[in-house]
Design an enzyme around this catalytic site. Sequence first.
Site, short mmCIF file in Angstrom:
data_model
loop_
_atom_site.label_atom_id
_atom_site.label_comp_id
_atom_site.label_asym_id
_atom_site.label_seq_id
_atom_site.Cartn_x
_atom_site.Cartn_y
_atom_site.Cartn_z
N LYS A 199 -59.80 7.80 45.65
CA LYS A 199 -58.49 8.44 45.42
C LYS A 199 -57.76 7.69 44.32
O LYS A 199 -57.51 6.49 44.42
CB LYS A 199 -57.62 8.42 46.69
CG LYS A 199 -56.32 9.21 46.46
CD LYS A 199 -55.22 8.94 47.46
CE LYS A 199 -54.27 7.85 47.09
NZ LYS A 199 -53.44 8.12 45.88
N GLU A 274 -57.48 -5.92 49.18
CA GLU A 274 -56.99 -6.83 48.14
C GLU A 274 -55.51 -6.53 47.99
O GLU A 274 -55.14 -5.47 47.46
CB GLU A 274 -57.79 -6.58 46.85
CG GLU A 274 -57.84 -7.80 45.95
CD GLU A 274 -56.61 -7.90 45.09
OE1 GLU A 274 -55.65 -8.55 45.53
OE2 GLU A 274 -56.60 -7.31 44.01
N CYS A 308 -51.32 -8.69 40.94
CA CYS A 308 -51.31 -9.36 42.23
C CYS A 308 -51.44 -10.87 42.12
O CYS A 308 -51.00 -11.59 42.99
CB CYS A 308 -52.43 -8.80 43.10
SG CYS A 308 -54.02 -8.97 42.30
N GLU A 405 -43.15 -10.43 47.19
CA GLU A 405 -43.76 -10.02 45.93
C GLU A 405 -42.79 -9.13 45.17
O GLU A 405 -42.32 -8.13 45.71
CB GLU A 405 -45.08 -9.27 46.22
CG GLU A 405 -45.81 -8.93 44.94
CD GLU A 405 -47.20 -8.35 45.20
OE1 GLU A 405 -47.29 -7.35 45.96
OE2 GLU A 405 -48.19 -8.87 44.65
N1 NDP Z 1 -52.31 -5.98 45.12
C1 NDP Z 1 -51.99 -5.24 44.11
O1 NDP Z 1 -52.66 -5.29 43.11
C2 NDP Z 1 -50.88 -4.25 44.19
C3 NDP Z 1 -49.73 -4.53 44.91
N2 NDP Z 1 -48.74 -3.61 44.96
C4 NDP Z 1 -47.50 -3.97 45.68
O2 NDP Z 1 -47.03 -2.83 46.35
C5 NDP Z 1 -45.70 -2.52 45.97
C6 NDP Z 1 -45.52 -1.03 46.02
O3 NDP Z 1 -46.38 -0.38 45.12
P1 NDP Z 1 -47.08 0.98 45.55
O4 NDP Z 1 -47.61 1.73 44.44
O5 NDP Z 1 -46.10 1.72 46.42
O6 NDP Z 1 -48.31 0.41 46.37
P2 NDP Z 1 -49.11 1.08 47.57
O7 NDP Z 1 -49.74 0.01 48.34
O8 NDP Z 1 -48.20 2.03 48.27
O9 NDP Z 1 -50.20 1.99 46.80
C7 NDP Z 1 -51.51 1.63 46.52
C8 NDP Z 1 -52.44 2.81 46.76
O10 NDP Z 1 -52.44 3.14 48.16
C9 NDP Z 1 -52.11 4.51 48.35
N3 NDP Z 1 -51.46 4.66 49.64
C10 NDP Z 1 -50.14 4.58 49.94
N4 NDP Z 1 -49.94 4.79 51.25
C11 NDP Z 1 -51.16 5.02 51.81
C12 NDP Z 1 -51.62 5.28 53.13
N5 NDP Z 1 -50.78 5.37 54.16
N6 NDP Z 1 -52.94 5.45 53.34
C13 NDP Z 1 -53.80 5.36 52.31
N7 NDP Z 1 -53.44 5.12 51.04
C14 NDP Z 1 -52.12 4.93 50.79
C15 NDP Z 1 -51.25 4.80 47.15
O11 NDP Z 1 -51.10 6.18 46.92
P3 NDP Z 1 -49.92 6.66 45.94
O12 NDP Z 1 -50.47 6.43 44.60
O13 NDP Z 1 -49.70 8.08 46.25
O14 NDP Z 1 -48.71 5.83 46.24
C16 NDP Z 1 -52.02 4.08 46.06
O15 NDP Z 1 -53.17 4.83 45.69
C17 NDP Z 1 -45.56 -3.14 44.59
O16 NDP Z 1 -44.23 -3.41 44.28
C18 NDP Z 1 -46.38 -4.38 44.76
O17 NDP Z 1 -45.62 -5.37 45.38
C19 NDP Z 1 -48.86 -2.41 44.32
C20 NDP Z 1 -49.96 -2.09 43.59
C21 NDP Z 1 -51.04 -3.02 43.44
C1 LIG Z 2 -58.73 -7.62 33.90
C2 LIG Z 2 -57.82 -7.03 34.92
C3 LIG Z 2 -58.46 -6.96 36.25
C4 LIG Z 2 -57.51 -7.33 37.33
C5 LIG Z 2 -58.25 -7.56 38.59
C6 LIG Z 2 -57.54 -8.41 39.59
C7 LIG Z 2 -56.63 -7.67 40.44
C8 LIG Z 2 -55.33 -7.68 40.21
C9 LIG Z 2 -54.36 -6.87 40.97
O1 LIG Z 2 -54.72 -6.30 42.02
O2 LIG Z 2 -53.22 -6.80 40.53
#
Ligand code: NDP
Ligand SMILES: CCCCCC/C=C/C(=O)O
Length: 505
Positions: A199, A274, A308, A405
């Site tokens: 997705k 992750e 992240c 975060e």
């Molecule tokens: N570890 C990392 O790399 C990341 C951390 N974050 C953190 O999360 C915060 C919010 O960002 P956000 O985009 O809302 O991150 P989310 O965790 O909400 O989104 C990540 C993915 O999960 C999907 N998702 C959301 N809810 C569900 C669910 N109930 N079941 C399955 N999949 C789901 C999202 O869909 P959809 O696209 O429709 O929202 C997206 O594809 C950021 O401010 C940051 O702190 C965010 C992104 C990456």
């Molecule tokens: C070269 C970019 C790859 C990033 C992979 C590590 C994950 C980071 C994140 O989830 O924000």
Amino acid sequence: MADASDAAIFGPSQEALAFLAQAHGQLIGEAFVEGRGATLIEVEDPATEQVIAKVRASSAEDLDQAVAAARKAFKGWSRASGADRARIMLRFADLLERDADKLAEIETLENGMPIALSGATIKGFCADYVRYYAGLATKLEGSTIPARANGREALDLLVYTVREPVGVVGAIVPWNVPVSMIILKLAPALAAGCTLVLKSAELTPLTSILVARLWLEAGGPPGVFNLIHGLGHEIGAALVSHPGVDKITFTGSTAVGKEIVRAVSHDLKRVSLELGGKSPFVIFPDADLADAIPSAAMACFFLSGQNCMAGTRLFVHEKVLEPVLEGLAQTAAYLKVGPGLDPTTMIGPLVSARQKGRVLEHVEAAAAEGARLTYAGGVPGGPGHYVAPTIYADVTPGMRLAREEVFGPVLGVQAFGDDDEALLSAINATTYGLSGSVWTRDLSRAHRMARAIDSGQVGVNIHAALSPETPFGGNRQSGWGREFGREGVDAYLKTKAVSVNLGAG
Ligand SMILES: NC(=O)C1=CN([C@@H]2O[C@H](COP(=O)(O)OP(=O)(O)OC[C@H]3O[C@@H](n4cnc5c(N)ncnc54)[C@H](OP(=O)(O)O)[C@@H]3O)[C@@H](O)[C@H]2O)C=CC1
Ligand SMILES: CCCCCC/C=C/C(=O)O
């Protein structure tokens, strides 16, 4: 500083415009077909706030078909030799490289990141990551185990293990580095012999379509990689609960990671997570400040802080606090904020108005809690979700800026003295444990710190050193499991032990 005219000057190429104008389907089996969900996703350019494309979300029926295609393809892909899987993956890697500029432009248009960065991550990282796992596809070996059992001596038994793919994988990715995030999930799963339903992130579905096309062009068998689009709490949640899916791999927020764990409790699917981070960057007084200061700034401000492993908690020894704060402000002032398509931009806009709102809330909370603002890049006017680098000193471990975060370019600085135990307890005073780094010329201290910091990855005089070969993942609420390296493919394999009674007639 960014303004609307910059975004207008650095507009999309004709090729990108032609792609944006197309109908954008999902990939089910071998066919790109438009989704049948109720939601029409409007993809926005974060630099201009203009809608650049529309993507129809997938329906529950689309999801069922994608899972069925993945199940059907699993029979062939899981039994193909490692060499056959590797051959297709290597072609796929070459195509990623061939189309890197095109992918980078669309990635920058849908996510806002600087074009120099999107190009570099696709050319310099994604293709090699796929090649690394193509190599591992031919090396998924079990072991033979000298063992005695049920009254049989070891000489009368042949015990061996085989590594088998876990099955159909549901992959859920975020928007912050969309192409890399897809590749991070795809490559190890494909190498292991799994098939996928991925997705895309709601904010960045466009690059996922280009990647899926390249997979088919590389000769990827239909159904091995299926792509769906839609909202996380709708189609994402349905993918997590789908009975035809054997494993979920997720990158995103800790909050959604916890929801996924709750959702799979009914069927105990395997899960890799992750999640978020609040990584420490520690500067000792003997550090090479000329290197440490700009590195600290980039550890936090890279990708506008939307990553992240960002080093968002900067611990600085009190003896060097003032020169470090001064150097950070100088570095922050030098970072050019602007539209991602401008090749000289170093800090692009945040991905969305929502993300900008979240980040500014953290900025206000830091001020309200008594942190000292030492650099305020401000919020550029005009369209675009820009927040320039912002630095607070006098941050204490209890403040939100030290605990939560932010996912934006906001750095919190904490001073420390000579008590290493007190420093370590401040460093580990977080629910996260993803990355971190220590900056010193004293290697004994560096190794002691590296052992004591509770995170999946620690750098010494380097922050967030990512390579396809090096395991990456989080401790505590930063996640479960590891991506990258050999452990990355282990996450898609299960071990079967076979015991043969050699004495049986
Ligand atoms: N570890 C990392 O790399 C990341 C951390 N974050 C953190 O999360 C915060 C919010 O960002 P956000 O985009 O809302 O991150 P989310 O965790 O909400 O989104 C990540 C993915 O999960 C999907 N998702 C959301 N809810 C569900 C669910 N109930 N079941 C399955 N999949 C789901 C999202 O869909 P959809 O696209 O429709 O929202 C997206 O594809 C950021 O401010 C940051 O702190 C965010 C992104 C990456
Ligand atoms: C070269 C970019 C790859 C990033 C992979 C590590 C994950 C980071 C994140 O989830 O924000």
